[in-house]
Design an enzyme around this catalytic site. Structure first.
Site: not given
Ligand code: PEP
Length: 253
Positions: A11-13, A97, A99, A169, A175, A215, A236-237
Site C-alpha cells: 500500500n503506497w498510501k 483501511h 486511516e 491490521e 506505521g 510494520s 505500508g512503509g
Molecule cells: C498499512 O498501511 O496498511 C501498513 C500496514 O503500514 P505499515 O506497514 O507501514 O505499518
C-alpha cells in the site's frame, strides 16, 4: 482443502509521483520471478494507477486502488469508481483501511457499501479490520474485530467471499514499527477464521485469505508467514523501498 495462495500487497498510501512510482514498480518487478504459490499486489495513489499498471503489464504484479466507491459514476467528489479502477488497469481494491476509518471517519456501513460495490463490479476486495491499542488493552480486541466483520460483511454472500481477502491490521502496529508477535497475530487470525465459520460456513472460512498488516518488514515476514492462519501481508512503509518489499515478497517458510 486446496492451499490458500499467499498474497503480498504493498500500500503506497499518499506517496509517489508518476516518475518515482513507475521506477518503484520497475524495481519491484525485478523481485517477482514466476511465483506459483503467491500473488503480489501494489496499490499506488489513484493519480498514477494507470501509469503503474502500464509499467507492470507484462509482469505478474496485480494493481489495486487504495479505496473505491460503491457507485459506477456520478456526483461523488473525491471518489473513484470500480469502473475507473478497472479502466486504469486495476483488478483489486482495498477498503476499510484504518486511516480511512480514523482520519476520514469511514463507518462500518460505508465500508460495507464500498465492499459490495467493488464486488458487484468484479474487483477482488481487500477488506481491512483492526483494533486500537486501547481496545486491545481493555481486552476488547476480538469483540471489536467481530463487530467490524459482522457489519462490514453484512449482505455479502458465501459465493462473493471468493473475491474477498480480509486484512487484519492492528491499528497500534501500523506505521509504528511495533509488530504484533507472530503468536498474537496467529491467535487473532485464528479467531477471525473461526468467526467467518460462524457467520458463513467452514468452506468459506478455510478458503478466505487473511493478511496481516502492521510494520511488516524483511526481518519479521518469515516468522509471520510461517503461521498457519497468516496467508499474506499488507505492507505500508516497507513497500516504498524496492529492496525491502522484494525481500518481503520472497519470504521463506
Ligand atoms: C498499512 O498501511 O496498511 C501498513 C500496514 O503500514 P505499515 O506497514 O507501514 O505499518
Amino acid at each position: 482443502m486446496a492451499k490458500r495462495k499467499a498474497m503480498i500487497a504493498g500500500n503506497w498510501k499518499m506517496h509517489t509521483t508518476v516518475v518515482d512510482g513507475c521506477q518503484l514498480a520497475v524495481d519491484v518487478a525485478k523481485f517477482c520471478t514466476g511465483f506459483e504459490d503467491r500473488e503480489v499486489l501494489i496499490a499506488p495513489p489513484f493519480t498514477i494507477l494507470s501509469e503503474v499498471s502500464h509499467v507492470v503489464k507484462e509482469t505478474e504484479i496485480l494493481i489495486g486502488s487504495q479505496n473505491v466507491c460503491w457507485e459506477e459514476k456520478g456526483a461523488f467528489t473525491g471518489e473513484i469508481s470500480p469502473a475507473m479502477v478497472k479502466d486504469a488497469g486495476g483488478t483489486v481494491a482495498i477498503v476499510g483501511h484504518s486511516e480511512r476509518r480514523q482520519i476520514f471517519a469511514e463507518s462500518d456501513d460505508l465500508v460495507n457499501r464500498r465492499l459490495k460495490g467493488g464486488l458487484a463490479s468484479g474487483l477482488l476486495m481487500i477488506f481491512c479490520i483492526g483494533e486500537t491499542l486501547k481496545e486491545r488493552d481493555d481486552g476488547r480486541a476480538f469483540a471489536v474485530l467481530a463487530d467490524q466483520l459482522r457489519k462490514g460483511l453484512h449482505g455479502i454472500s458465501p459465493k462473493s467471499m471468493e473475491k474477498v481477502v480480509v486484512a487484519y491490521e492492528p491499528v497500534w502496529a501500523i506505521g509504528t514499527g511495533k509488530t504484533a508477535t507472530k503468536e498474537q497475530a496467529q491467535e487473532t487470525h485464528a479467531f477471525i477464521r473461526g468467526f467467518l465459520e460462524e457467520i458463513y460456513e467452514k468452506n468459506v472460512a478455510e478458503q478466505t485469505r487473511i493478511l496481516y498488516g502492521g510494520s511488516v518488514k524483511p526481518d519479521n515476514v518469515d516468522a509471520l508467514m510461517s503461521q498457519a492462519d497468516i496467508d499474506g501481508a499488507l505492507v505500508g512503509g516497507a513497500a516504498l523501498d524496492a529492496e525491502s518489499f522484494g525481500r518481503i515478497i520472497n519470504f521463506t517458510l
